[in-house]
Design an enzyme around this catalytic site. Sequence first.
Site, PDB file in Angstrom:
ATOM      1  N   THR A  89      -3.227   5.093  -4.077  1.00  9.71           N
ATOM      2  CA  THR A  89      -2.132   5.842  -3.458  1.00  9.71           C
ATOM      3  C   THR A  89      -0.788   5.574  -4.133  1.00  9.71           C
ATOM      4  OG1 THR A  89      -1.941   4.077  -1.819  1.00  9.71           O
ATOM      5  CG2 THR A  89      -3.234   5.993  -1.200  1.00  9.71           C
ATOM      6  N   THR A  90      -0.602   4.370  -4.674  1.00 11.47           N
ATOM      7  CA  THR A  90       0.651   4.053  -5.378  1.00 11.47           C
ATOM      8  C   THR A  90       0.648   4.691  -6.758  1.00 11.47           C
ATOM      9  OG1 THR A  90       0.734   1.930  -4.213  1.00 11.47           O
ATOM     10  CG2 THR A  90       2.150   2.176  -6.132  1.00 11.47           C
TER      11      THR A  90
ATOM     12  N   ASP B 160       0.837  -1.187   0.000  1.00 13.17           N
ATOM     13  CA  ASP B 160       0.000   0.000   0.000  1.00 13.17           C
ATOM     14  C   ASP B 160       0.878   1.245   0.000  1.00 13.17           C
ATOM     15  OD1 ASP B 160      -2.681   1.308   0.414  1.00 13.17           O
ATOM     16  OD2 ASP B 160      -1.646   2.024   2.205  1.00 13.17           O
TER      17      ASP B 160
ATOM     18  N   ASP C  91      -9.232  -0.132   2.005  1.00 14.53           N
ATOM     19  CA  ASP C  91      -9.276   0.310   0.605  1.00 14.53           C
ATOM     20  C   ASP C  91     -10.579  -0.131  -0.059  1.00 14.53           C
ATOM     21  OD1 ASP C  91      -6.811   1.324   1.049  1.00 14.53           O
ATOM     22  OD2 ASP C  91      -5.727   0.043  -0.360  1.00 14.53           O
TER      23      ASP C  91
END
Length: 491
Positions: free
Chosen positions: A102-103, A69, A356
């Site tokens: 987020t990545t 994550d 998530d």
Amino acid sequence: MALAFDEYGRPFIILREQEQKTRLRGLDAQKANISAGKAVARILRTSLGPKGMDKMLQSPDGEVTVTNDGATILEQMDVDNQIAKLMVELSQSQDYEIGDGTTGVVVLAGSLLEHAERLLERGIHPIRVAEGYEMASRIAFDHLQHISQKFEFGLDNIEPLVRTCMTTLSSKIVNRCKRDLAEIAVKAVLAVADLERKDVNLDLIKVEGKVGGKLEDTELVYVEKFQTLRLQEQKYFDDMVQQCKDVGATLVICQWGFDDEANHLLMHRNLPAVRWVGGVELELIAIATGGRIVPRFQELTPDKLGKAGIVREKSFGTTKDRMLYIEHCANSRAVTIFIRGGNKMMIEETKRSIHDALCVARNLIRNNSIVYGGGSAEISCSVAVEAAADKYPGVEQYAIRAFADALDSVPMALAENSGLQPIETLSAVKSQQIKENNPHCGIDCNDVGTNDMREQNVFETLIGKQQQLLLATQVVKMILKIDDVISPSDF
């Protein structure tokens, strides 16, 4: 130290102890900033997609975290550089607003910085690059809206929500149970959702975990759970116990403790009690049962009592850990997802994965537009931005083309992490998109045999993808506009 003189010839200091600071100006400063941003993006690049690699991070006190994550990786890294901290905040902003992607947002920002560096080396002013990026992001933002599709779902048709959550979970360590976990996440969100107002309060969903069992034992229960701790504290008086009985209470739940003598008195009066319940858990119990939290016994009245069908205690394995289940509550909108796993690391990573999935389900309830994943949306936006670049006569068209090239970094990273030839795979998929006029063609990461993401049921939320574009562009523009860096010297 820099000196200047006033009209009377008296000296005064402009900059004190300047020799003890390091200073970078102009192109050198911009290149140093870009280099720091690219370094952070490189760390996360290999974690992108369903075949992305995990990172192991060890905290100063020896606690180990294994995750892919992006927000968690950057949050736990010890970052000193100010530009690198901006990239960390970028990932956190995506996490706070959307909860997923987020990545990808950091990988996109790193690629935008990399292409901006080439333009700066060719003599293009950073402001023109930033303006070109802003134009390109608007084109891509509108194009995402154009290629998006509405996803219809309801309480009796949750499959669309489940499939979208499965896309999110497919890149996590828990992907072997992605179907079960996606269903749990969707049911939890729908249990607390207000579909008329399109609002979801995730605070009503509690995620708990216990080491032991296996991941498949993870369950959703429409109850509130908490640990019962056996500690001695101040006692209740006999009249207080009688007061509870008089209003019709059959179970007392207390945030603080009471001693064994008081406990004996309660049991003698056939009034079981639970002590040392956390404040958050107490609030959730009140919501679930329809009861009121009463600070003083004098305020206790029958109308403030909550209602529940069953209260039972459950033990786990050979440990002394126990949990209390309060079931069949009057208002079961407060729910708990109870995770089991072989070790603490697995449980913590499952909690992050579930978070998530919950956020994705919430976003779809707020806005049920979706785009297709596997890099198909980025490739389609890249083609659209490239085509629009020729309409701009100024220097900005170079920046717009660079933005289009930067968008290709996401599908290229997906292909690379899946063991495919990145350039060859990207070229083939982009060619297929243009030839078939099909914006749903993406990278076949799982080697299913088709590039059409509709057939693979790989979806992402529209607002999540749009947020990625906007946040990445904003941060890159901010970094490009810094032309002077003054920092303390190392010595």
